[in-house]
Design a protein around this motif. Structure first.
Motif, short mmCIF file in Angstrom:
data_model
loop_
_atom_site.label_atom_id
_atom_site.label_comp_id
_atom_site.label_asym_id
_atom_site.label_seq_id
_atom_site.Cartn_x
_atom_site.Cartn_y
_atom_site.Cartn_z
N SER A 1 -0.08 -8.94 -2.08
CA SER A 1 0.27 -7.51 -2.08
C SER A 1 1.59 -7.27 -2.81
CB SER A 1 0.39 -7.00 -0.65
OG SER A 1 -0.83 -7.11 0.03
N LEU A 2 2.58 -8.11 -2.57
CA LEU A 2 3.85 -7.98 -3.27
C LEU A 2 3.68 -8.14 -4.78
CD1 LEU A 2 6.43 -9.87 -1.05
CD2 LEU A 2 6.45 -7.45 -1.65
N TYR A 3 2.85 -9.08 -5.16
CA TYR A 3 2.63 -9.33 -6.59
C TYR A 3 2.06 -8.08 -7.26
CZ TYR A 3 0.75 -11.31 -10.87
OH TYR A 3 0.45 -11.55 -12.18
N TYR A 4 1.09 -7.44 -6.63
CA TYR A 4 0.44 -6.27 -7.23
C TYR A 4 1.21 -4.97 -7.05
CZ TYR A 4 -3.63 -9.01 -8.41
OH TYR A 4 -4.46 -9.94 -8.96
N LEU A 5 2.02 -4.87 -6.00
CA LEU A 5 2.70 -3.62 -5.70
C LEU A 5 4.15 -3.56 -6.17
CD1 LEU A 5 1.35 -3.01 -2.11
CD2 LEU A 5 0.60 -1.93 -4.22
N VAL B 1 -1.79 -12.86 2.09
CA VAL B 1 -2.07 -11.44 1.85
C VAL B 1 -0.78 -10.70 1.49
CG1 VAL B 1 -2.80 -9.29 2.96
CG2 VAL B 1 -4.16 -11.36 3.25
N GLY B 2 0.30 -11.01 2.18
CA GLY B 2 1.58 -10.37 1.88
C GLY B 2 2.08 -10.71 0.48
#
Length: 58
Positions: free
Chosen positions: A52-56, A48-49
């Motif tokens: 999330s990093l990839y998209y954010l 999940v982290g």
């Protein structure tokens, strides 16, 4: 990178700072879990982290 580490420290410190007794009970319950369950939840958190990093990440 230092900003990310600082943010993690702030977020991780909120639990013990705001609710020390509940935090202690949470850690006690967590320590009684099977290793396989902890490993599964840890893997889910890593995935999940990373997603999330990839998209954010700007």
């Amino acid at each position: 990178m230092a900003l990310v580490i600082a943010l993690v420290l702030v977020l991780e410190g909120l639990g013990p700072f705001c609710m020390p007794n509940r935090w202690r009970l949470f850690l006690l319950q967590l320590s009684q879990q099977r290793a396989a369950s902890l490993q599964k939840y840890g893997g889910i958190m890593v995935i999940v982290g990373l997603v999330s990093l990839y998209y954010l990440w700007p």
